[in-house]
Enzyme design. Structure first.
Site: not given
Ligand SMILES: Cc1ncc(COP(=O)(O)O)c(C=O)c1O
Length: 409
Positions: A126, A203, A206, A229, A367
């Site tokens: 991302h 990261d 997700q 999220k 993104c």
């Protein structure tokens, strides 16, 4: 569908927004990778905080300040537990994943990465895990090295390993790709980087909403994720960092709370985590995130993962059976996202037509423009799932795709 695993009726009843009508049709919300929805339990917790508990934290001895401080710090403990971090001082509240990564870039990167050093990223990142490192590379004269992927959207592990050399100083890697849903083998990749003494930032934007994550098991040095999220509010996220690294790092922002003493001659910084939480933090949002963690934990991340995998498999099977559709991202390990293109139809038109039937998906570059360039597409359409979605909603989504095809072909 192992419906007995999750009481889907009861779960859906917790989310007032799922009762919404859009364009006269029941909302089918399949844009969870961008932001998930909030259950009543989290909404109620936020209202209770604002109604009965709000004050600034850490700096007063009165009732409300002590209460707000206790609840804010209790949210930190919930996060620690949720990700199995060794210590609560390893949990730093940020505005979100983006700010967490920027914090590491400023606090660690600007001190420990210099001219000619190399930072490894992946083709799947991302922009939040590209641009900060690019800014650092420009400032310091460092170099970005990119782990390539195959056409299925899986990183090429041999090529990843070949990137390491004595100039490698950092690895920044997504746990789960937002655009394709690929789950990267981050534990194995982290262990490999550590053989070269290279710190690893994952990261987890997700991953945290969909899988049980364990800092001590992954052994990464930094892990970033966002509250909004995972059924929490916007404006709150988490940076996990190993205490010994956080202690060596420079503060990201200066101001109140991050100091022990200030004079015009010299300022002494506070201990972690306060050193990285300058100014009044998002107290309400942190407490809301704590409530979201309680909610997700009560259902159980292991159950959520199994249920969402079944949704993804079902959707993949249904969409694959249609002609003129290409699924983009077919990794063996995937989580909760289905990117696709319909030949001859721009993804934005797909999104617009589905919206007319109350179906929310995302279209665009997600993104992840370098990833789109690698795939040779300007954009994709993406349906992304949460544990409150159902097979019946996927049927509506597939019927919507058929309608798009009828209109255009
Ligand atoms: C993989 C990934 N990383 C980072 C981000 C940025 O998260 P935020 O906008 O909450 O900071 C996102 C958001 O979509 C994401 O999917």
């Amino acid at each position: 569908m192992t419906a007995e695993m999750i009481n889907i009726e009861a779960v859906r009843a917790d989310f007032p927004i799922l009762g919404l009508q859009v364009s006269g049709k029941p909302l089918v919300y399949l844009d969870n990778a961008a932001s998930s929805q909030m259950p009543q339990q989290v909404i109620d917790r936020i209202v209770r905080y604002q109604t009965h508990e709000h004050s600034n934290i850490h700096r007063a001895v009165h009732y409300l300040s002590e209460l707000a401080t206790k609840e804010y710090e209790s949210a930190r403990l919930k996060v620690q537990n949720f990700i199995n971090a060794k210590e609560s001082r390893e949990i730093i509240f940020t505005r979100g994943t983006t700010e967490a990564i920027n914090l590491v870039m400023h606090g660690y990167g600007r001190t420990f990465i210099g001219k000619g050093d190399e930072i490894i990223l992946s083709a799947l990142e991302h922009h939040a895990n590209i641009v900060p490192w690019q800014m650092l590379a420009e400032e310091k004269g460092a170099v970005l090295r990119v782990i390539p992927m195959n056409d299925a959207g899986e990183l090429l592990i041999d090529e990843f390993e070949a990137l390491f050399n004595e100039r490698t100083k950092f690895l920044a890697l997504s746990h789960v790709s937002n655009a394709l849903g690929t789950v990267n083998p981050v534990k194995q990749m982290t262990a490999y980087a550590h053989r070269f003494g290279v710190p690893v930032l994952l990261d987890g934007a997700q991953a945290a909403p969909h899988k049980s994550i364990d800092m001590q098991d992954l052994d990464c040095d930094f892990y970033a994720f966002s509250g909004h999220k995972m059924c929490g509010p916007t404006g709150i996220g988490v940076l996990y960092g190993k205490a010994k690294l956080l202690e060596k790092m420079q503060p990201y922002q200066g101001g109140g709370d991050m100091i022990l003493s200030v004079s015009f001659e010299k300022t002494t910084y506070n201990v972690i985590p306060s050193k990285f939480e300058a100014g009044t933090p998002p107290i309400m949002a942190a407490i809301g995130l704590g409530a979201a963690i309680d909610y997700l934990s009560a259902i159980g991340l292991a159950k959520i993962e199994v249920y969402e995998k079944e949704l993804l498999d079902y959707a993949t099977e249904q969409v694959s059976a249609l002609k003129g559709i290409r699924i983009i991202g077919t990794a063996a390990e995937k989580a909760a996202a289905l990117s696709f293109e319909i030949s001859g139809v721009h993804p934005h038109d797909v999104g617009t037509i589905l919206n007319a039937d109350g179906i929310a998906i995302r279209t665009g570059h997600h993104c992840a423009q370098p990833l789109m360039q690698r795939l040779g597409v300007p954009a994709t359409a993406r349906a992304s799932f949460a544990f409150y979605n159902t097979q019946a909603e996927i049927d509506k989504f597939v019927a919507g795709i058929c309608k798009v095809q009828e209109m255009f072909i």
